[in-house]
Design an enzyme around this catalytic site. Structure first.
Site, PDB file in Angstrom:
ATOM      1  N   HIS A 233       0.816  -1.221   0.000  1.00 42.75           N
ATOM      2  CA  HIS A 233       0.000   0.000   0.000  1.00 42.75           C
ATOM      3  C   HIS A 233       0.847   1.268   0.000  1.00 42.75           C
ATOM      4  CE1 HIS A 233       0.565  -0.018   4.477  1.00 42.75           C
ATOM      5  NE2 HIS A 233       0.383   1.282   4.342  1.00 42.75           N
ATOM      6  N   ASP A 286      -0.095  -7.661   1.652  1.00 48.06           N
ATOM      7  CA  ASP A 286       0.430  -6.290   1.640  1.00 48.06           C
ATOM      8  C   ASP A 286       1.959  -6.319   1.633  1.00 48.06           C
ATOM      9  OD1 ASP A 286       0.521  -3.551   1.695  1.00 48.06           O
ATOM     10  OD2 ASP A 286       0.088  -3.373   3.849  1.00 48.06           O
ATOM     11  N   SER A 380       4.582   2.705   7.942  1.00 46.28           N
ATOM     12  CA  SER A 380       4.145   1.656   7.018  1.00 46.28           C
ATOM     13  C   SER A 380       5.269   1.242   6.074  1.00 46.28           C
ATOM     14  CB  SER A 380       2.960   2.143   6.185  1.00 46.28           C
ATOM     15  OG  SER A 380       1.819   2.294   6.978  1.00 46.28           O
TER      16      SER A 380
END
Length: 461
Positions: A233, A286, A380
């Site tokens: 992402h 992911d 992230s």
């Protein structure tokens, strides 16, 4: 060690209808150096009428005819060097010699086999410069940088055919060693700290940590000198864009930062992409690989982390791990100027709140026991690795086990944990993707193939 070979009756014209063969041999460890002093053989296309062939181990090194050095099939005074210690000369004539050609005379002598310095792969050098390279001499190889380790055979011997061969008997070109980055090692420093609500890491402590500073802000982990792992992402919508990643620093505003640009961004094929501004509802699969456009300059502050081992038990093997990043570190600060880290433990999925989002076996959750240590927005794509920084040892290098993926908006909340991509589920995909997208320098070129074609012709009378 030396001698002379001439066609029958030389210097008188050679007879018709001949098939003569000379077998030349010098001692093992030498090659034969053959030089023609004179060659006068009836010329013809492809030397179809009369010819002299020079053969080594059933391979034709040359097929000659003609009267002078301007003929395309005349060797002139060039020297022929045999691959080994044997040569055959085959003199073949048809049933006529209408112009009374004289034939040939040549001299040969033994020349010591010299394998020369081989063309070394990238990052490899000789352990001893100016090494001897003649028959039965040996060379040893090493990596030119302390941040790499030699993989494959590092010792070769010069054989009688001028080939460097390994201890297993394979030629150098068939058994090329490689230098692969040493993974999972940092500088030996210890300090306490946290990501959310924590303290700054020291330079060289987490040398695999990378940062994408601009939007989207996120992290990645260097896993080789070309490749990095991140969350899908973070790079979703940027596959056709050149992204700039920063490394080798703990201060995102420092001057000595290493900048790396992407050549390829490969998102896992089962990840549901939504683009740059899309709202993601599922973080399954992911994970993404980033290939840099140039070899990353490894050093004490920039080096890769090891990939994990597969385990049937808890991902973190009932150990504390370390999560790091430049993301939020307090309720009011959404990003950190400095690299922060903290220690977390794994929890079973039933103990973790998902806020209604899909949780799969490709994820695990981790956090602390109410101390407010957590990954947060801006972290992230960054690493969760084992062991903790205080447990470092040469026998137990650092291994990345998780990628910061998603979690509830309240970072460091006692009841909620962060979710991480379980890297062990993707080891085959990672290795296959890297192998299928290797750099030109990683590929072993195929040697030339020599094909001998028999040509026939008709004599004109």
């Amino acid at each position: 060690m030396y001698g002379e070979v001439s066609s029958p009756q030389y210097p008188l014209p050679y007879p018709a209808d001949l098939l003569e063969q000379w077998d030349l041999e010098v001692p093992l460890g030498y090659r034969i150096q053959l030089t023609f002093n004179h060659l006068d053989i009836e010329p013809s296309p492809n030397c179809c009428y009369d010819s002299l062939m020079v053969v080594s181990d059933k391979k034709v090194l040359g097929k000659f005819c003609g009267q002078n050095s301007t003929d395309s099939y005349h060797p002139s005074n060039k020297t022929i060097l045999s691959p080994g210690n044997r040569l055959q000369l085959v003199f073949l004539t048809d049933d006529s010699n209408p112009m009374s050609h004289l034939g040939f005379t040549a001299v040969y002598q033994a020349a010591a086999v010299d394998c020369g310095i081989p063309e070394l792969p990238d990052l490899i050098e000789l352990t001893v410069q100016n090494s001897l390279t003649t028959y039965l001499e040996q060379i040893s190889l090493k990596c030119s940088s302390e941040y790499y380790i030699l993989s494959g055979n590092g010792h070769f011997i010069c054989d009688a055919n001028s080939n460097w061969v390994s201890e297993s008997g394979q030629k150098f070109s068939e058994d090329l060693p490689k230098c692969i980055p040493v993974c999972g090692i940092n500088t030996e420093v210890t300090v306490g700290g946290r990501v959310f609500g924590g303290k700054q890491a020291l330079l060289g402590q987490i040398p695999w940590q990378l940062l994408h500073k601009s939007s989207p802000r996120g992290g990645a982990s260097l896993i080789s000198d070309y490749w990095a792992l991140t969350a899908a992402h973070v790079v979703d919508g940027f596959k056709t864009t050149t992204m700039s990643w920063l490394g080798g620093m703990i201060d995102s505003q420092a001057k000595n930062i290493v900048t790396m640009e992407t050549e390829k961004i490969i998102i896992h094929p089962k990840y549901k992409t939504v683009g740059k501004n899309g709202e993601q509802t599922s973080y399954d699969n992911d994970i993404a690989l980033i290939k840099m456009s140039a070899r990353v300059p490894l050093g004490p502050n920039l080096r890769p982390v090891c990939l994990p081992k597969k385990t049937d038990g808890p991902v973190m093997e009932d150990m504390m791990g370390t999560v790091s990043g430049f993301g939020g570190y307090s309720d009011k600060s959404l990003r950190s100027k400095n690299l922060l880290y903290g220690h977390v433990q794994e929890y079973s999925l039933v103990e973790c709140e998902s806020k209604g989002k899909l949780v799969t076996d490709n994820m695990f959750c981790a956090g602390d026991d109410g101390q407010g240590i957590d990954s947060c927005k801006g972290d992230s794509g960054g690493p969760l690795f084992l062991p903790t920084l205080e447990q470092v040892s040469a026998e137990q290098p650092f291994r990345i086990v998780g990628i910061v993926s998603w979690g509830p908006p309240e970072c460091g909340h006692k009841s909620f944990k962060g979710y991480y991509t379980k890297i062990q589920n993707y080891l085959d995909w990672i290795r296959e993707t890297m192998a299928n997208n290797c750099t030109r320098g990683d590929m072993s070129p195929l040697g030339p193939l020599i094909m001998l074609v028999k040509v026939s012709c008709t004599k004109k009378f």
